[in-house]
Design an enzyme around this catalytic site. Structure first.
Site, PDB file in Angstrom:
ATOM      1  N   LYS A 272       1.125  -1.174  -0.016  1.00  0.00           N
ATOM      2  CA  LYS A 272       0.134   0.337   0.455  1.00  0.00           C
ATOM      3  C   LYS A 272       0.725   1.401   0.305  1.00  0.00           C
ATOM      4  O   LYS A 272       2.114   1.341   0.506  1.00  0.00           O
ATOM      5  CB  LYS A 272      -0.932   0.148   1.205  1.00  0.00           C
ATOM      6  CG  LYS A 272      -1.981   0.934   0.952  1.00  0.00           C
ATOM      7  CD  LYS A 272      -2.973   0.486   2.636  1.00  0.00           C
ATOM      8  CE  LYS A 272      -3.619   1.345   2.864  1.00  0.00           C
ATOM      9  NZ  LYS A 272      -4.568   1.422   4.504  1.00  0.00           N
TER      10      LYS A 272
ATOM     11  N   ASP B  12       4.554  -0.316  14.830  1.00  0.00           N
ATOM     12  CA  ASP B  12       2.986   0.074  16.062  1.00  0.00           C
ATOM     13  C   ASP B  12       2.921   0.653  16.878  1.00  0.00           C
ATOM     14  O   ASP B  12       2.095   0.172  17.315  1.00  0.00           O
ATOM     15  CB  ASP B  12       2.141  -0.735  15.026  1.00  0.00           C
ATOM     16  CG  ASP B  12       1.492  -0.585  13.422  1.00  0.00           C
ATOM     17  OD1 ASP B  12       1.544   0.278  13.048  1.00  0.00           O
ATOM     18  OD2 ASP B  12       0.279  -1.774  13.051  1.00  0.00           O
TER      19      ASP B  12
ATOM     20  N   HIS C 139      -9.903   2.538  18.003  1.00  0.00           N
ATOM     21  CA  HIS C 139      -9.698   1.890  16.819  1.00  0.00           C
ATOM     22  C   HIS C 139     -10.936   0.696  16.151  1.00  0.00           C
ATOM     23  O   HIS C 139      -9.622  -0.421  17.076  1.00  0.00           O
ATOM     24  CB  HIS C 139      -8.222   1.540  16.668  1.00  0.00           C
ATOM     25  CG  HIS C 139      -7.543   1.504  15.352  1.00  0.00           C
ATOM     26  ND1 HIS C 139      -6.987   1.907  14.355  1.00  0.00           N
ATOM     27  CD2 HIS C 139      -8.021   0.180  15.171  1.00  0.00           C
ATOM     28  CE1 HIS C 139      -6.982   1.653  12.925  1.00  0.00           C
ATOM     29  NE2 HIS C 139      -7.645   0.211  13.681  1.00  0.00           N
TER      30      HIS C 139
ATOM     31  N   ASP D 221     -18.273  -9.575   9.128  1.00  0.00           N
ATOM     32  CA  ASP D 221     -18.279  -7.911   8.547  1.00  0.00           C
ATOM     33  C   ASP D 221     -19.924  -6.898   9.634  1.00  0.00           C
ATOM     34  O   ASP D 221     -20.550  -8.052   9.390  1.00  0.00           O
ATOM     35  CB  ASP D 221     -18.608  -7.691   7.519  1.00  0.00           C
ATOM     36  CG  ASP D 221     -18.365  -6.528   6.461  1.00  0.00           C
ATOM     37  OD1 ASP D 221     -19.457  -5.491   7.056  1.00  0.00           O
ATOM     38  OD2 ASP D 221     -17.651  -5.809   5.336  1.00  0.00           O
TER      39      ASP D 221
ATOM     40  N   ARG E  95     -21.151  -4.938   9.022  1.00  0.00           N
ATOM     41  CA  ARG E  95     -22.372  -4.432   8.038  1.00  0.00           C
ATOM     42  C   ARG E  95     -23.290  -5.305   8.028  1.00  0.00           C
ATOM     43  O   ARG E  95     -24.208  -5.623   7.948  1.00  0.00           O
ATOM     44  CB  ARG E  95     -22.218  -3.752   7.340  1.00  0.00           C
ATOM     45  CG  ARG E  95     -21.636  -2.836   6.674  1.00  0.00           C
ATOM     46  CD  ARG E  95     -20.640  -2.187   5.785  1.00  0.00           C
ATOM     47  NE  ARG E  95     -19.663  -3.149   5.666  1.00  0.00           N
ATOM     48  CZ  ARG E  95     -18.794  -2.838   4.490  1.00  0.00           C
ATOM     49  NH1 ARG E  95     -18.698  -1.416   4.290  1.00  0.00           N
ATOM     50  NH2 ARG E  95     -17.837  -3.910   4.376  1.00  0.00           N
TER      51      ARG E  95
ATOM     52  N   GLY F 223     -12.427   1.315  10.740  1.00  0.00           N
ATOM     53  CA  GLY F 223     -13.734   1.320   9.705  1.00  0.00           C
ATOM     54  C   GLY F 223     -14.910   1.484  10.452  1.00  0.00           C
ATOM     55  O   GLY F 223     -15.763   1.808   9.854  1.00  0.00           O
ATOM     56  N   VAL F 224     -15.165   0.650  11.763  1.00  0.00           N
ATOM     57  CA  VAL F 224     -17.116   0.665  12.129  1.00  0.00           C
ATOM     58  C   VAL F 224     -16.874   1.881  12.831  1.00  0.00           C
ATOM     59  O   VAL F 224     -17.793   2.058  13.228  1.00  0.00           O
ATOM     60  CB  VAL F 224     -16.197  -0.801  13.056  1.00  0.00           C
ATOM     61  CG1 VAL F 224     -17.327  -0.783  13.918  1.00  0.00           C
ATOM     62  CG2 VAL F 224     -15.808  -1.831  12.930  1.00  0.00           C
TER      63      VAL F 224
END
Length: 397
Positions: free
Chosen positions: A15, A146, A206, A281, A283, A329-330
């Site tokens: 990335k 990290d 996070h 996931d 969602r 993300g969440v």
């Protein structure tokens, strides 16, 4: 002005994000996936448009060469001489690295040695570093760990209640992860609150497929939910989070699995996927809960209750908090999860506004103005933190 590349190399991925510094302007970003396979995917954003190419990228060195070629081909840089620095995300810095560091032969050897602690990640990070060294050997490169942000944790937070010699001989202790993300969002929260970070007690949540909570006091991490590995802490997408350690031999006995197989189940088949039986996931799980699926409801209840444990514990540790931050993300995109986490926290001074909470992927205060504890949604930006550290350490003008 200087151009800096932020790199996050996985075992079969790369990335990247190119910044103009110090303005922090993103010039391009992209992703190389399925490295080592014949149908590798190279994606790059040029002038706001995504370009996607499926080709054979046998290794990371080829991926790096392709990336640099694309930068010049598309006029993003006139020549590679414009690249003033490279920042590499490295998952595990152990106790050795409490800050980012300029990469030299000694640092490379240290990262390699620390691969014992992060066998899935550090070797891949090293491959990325070496691939860039081959092509741009004279460009300053910085490793951003990290774990570094959590090196300020006191012994009372990082030691396990095990024989002390395990810590001395084998480095067995809590290290914590997502440090670059927790650092970014807590520093940004201080800016948004208009207060010096030294005066603040902050809870950083996070919440993504991997999830961790951090207690940050005066800009320093004093505790975090992940442990010796990223398997510990709250319930995650496919990771169990904290369990009774005696379950491991019990599961081995009952299933006939090896210790490696059980650990693989804990990492890849547990968490929300394990509880629901069909998805990691949130969602999907929220949609199933709305259809009346009992296991979906239970999984979501478990997810929220584990987060509550850390919010309560860390609030007690810091004798109260000034703000709770949601990121990843969440955390950034799920109003439902944020609402469930915040419901019932009035006792600690949390008053959130359901209307304000209806935000997705953007910075926002979602607490009422009168709420003693502020609630802030902050999209994380680990890449810009990497670029800042390259600028700070790389002597780049």
């Amino acid at each position: 002005m200087s151009k800096i590349i932020a790199i996050n190399a996985g075992s079969s991925s790369l990335k990247f994000q190119l910044f103009e510094m110090p303005s922090e302007t993103v010039l391009t970003k992209g992703l190389v996936e399925r490295i080592g396979l014949e149908d590798s995917i190279f994606t790059i954003t040029v002038n706001g448009e995504k370009q996607k190419e499926i080709t054979n990228i046998p290794d990371h060195a080829v991926a790096v060469n392709m990336l640099l070629k694309k930068l010049t081909e598309n006029g993003i840089v006139k020549s590679l001489d414009e690249i003033g620095g490279i920042g590499h995300r490295v998952v595990h810095g152990g106790e050795k690295f409490a800050d980012s560091v300029l990469i030299d032969a000694e640092v490379l050897a240290d990262i390699e040695e620390l691969s014992d602690l992060a066998p899935l990640h550090n070797p891949a990070n090293l491959v990325g570093i070496k691939a860039f060294q081959e092509v741009l050997p004279n460009v300053p490169a910085v490793a951003v760990f990290d774990t570094a942000f959590h090196q300020t944790m006191p012994e009372s937070a990082f030691l396990y209640s095990l024989p002390y010699e395990y810590y001395e001989k084998f480095g067995i202790r809590k290290y914590g992860f997502h440090g670059t993300s927790h650092k970014y969002v807590t520093e940004r929260a201080a800016e948004l609150l208009g207060r010096p970070i030294e005066s603040l007690s902050l809870l950083s949540c996070h919440l993504g497929n991997g999830a961790s909570i951090a207690a940050v006091e005066g800009g320093k991490s004093i505790d975090t939910s992940m442990g010796f590995t990223p398997l510990a802490g709250v319930t995650m997408g496919t990771r169990s989070g904290n369990i009774d350690p005696a379950l491991i031999p019990y599961i081995m006995e009952k299933t006939g699995q090896t210790v490696e197989e059980v650990v693989s189940v804990l990492n890849k088949k547990s968490g929300m996927l394990g509880l629901t039986g069909y998805s990691s996931d949130l969602r999907d799980i929220i949609a199933k809960e709305e259809e009346g699926d009992h296991r979906a409801k239970v999984a979501l209840d478990v997810f929220v209750s584990r987060i509550h444990k850390y919010i309560g514990s860390y609030t007690a540790r810091m004798k109260g908090v000034d703000a709770i931050i949601f990121t990843a993300g969440v955390g950034e995109n799920s109003a439902i999860i944020r609402e469930r986490v915040l419901e019932g926290l009035e006792y600690m001074g949390v008053y959130f506004d359901v209307k304000r909470n209806n935000v997705f992927g953007e910075e926002a205060f979602i607490s009422f103005p009168h709420s003693p504890v502020k609630i802030i949604v902050i999209p994380t930006d680990e890449e810009v933190m990497i670029a800042r550290d390259v600028l700070r350490l790389g002597d780049i003008g």
